[in-house]
Design an enzyme around this catalytic site. Structure first.
Site, PDB file in Angstrom:
ATOM      1  CB  VAL A   1     -14.239 -19.644  11.967  1.00 31.28           C
ATOM      2  CG1 VAL A   1     -15.119 -19.124  10.847  1.00 31.28           C
ATOM      3  CG2 VAL A   1     -13.802 -21.076  11.687  1.00 31.28           C
ATOM      4  CG  ASP A   2     -12.644 -14.174   9.452  1.00 29.13           C
ATOM      5  OD1 ASP A   2     -13.717 -14.480   8.901  1.00 29.13           O
ATOM      6  OD2 ASP A   2     -11.606 -13.950   8.808  1.00 29.13           O
ATOM      7  CB  SER A   3     -17.287 -12.011  12.221  1.00 29.06           C
ATOM      8  OG  SER A   3     -16.513 -10.948  11.717  1.00 29.06           O
TER       9      SER A   3
END
Length: 79
Positions: free
Chosen positions: A35-37
């Site tokens: 999961v990206d920021s």
């Protein structure tokens, strides 16, 4: 209560990442799920709005998994 929190969090997560399935409450959002920021920020914003809490940036490492986030919210609800 924790099961209700988990169900609600999974719903929010699926709205942010509809194709991603969490297999375990111990899967790390970033390391295991990728999961990206930006997606994480959107997910946390939904959670904060729904539970009317604020999760400071410094606490994000404490909520690295769905299980840890459930515990965090459960604890916040008792304060």
């Amino acid at each position: 209560m924790k099961q209700n929190i988990l169900t609600n969090l999974l719903r929010h997560f699926s709205e942010v990442k509809p194709k991603m399935k969490i297999e375990s409450n111990d899967d790390r959002f970033k390391d295991d799920l990728g999961v990206d920021s930006l997606d994480m920020a959107e997910f946390i914003a939904r959670v904060e709005q729904d539970y009317r809490i604020e999760i400071p940036d410094k606490d994000w490492p404490k909520i690295a998994t769905m299980g840890l986030l459930v515990d965090y919210i459960d604890h916040a609800a008792t304060i």
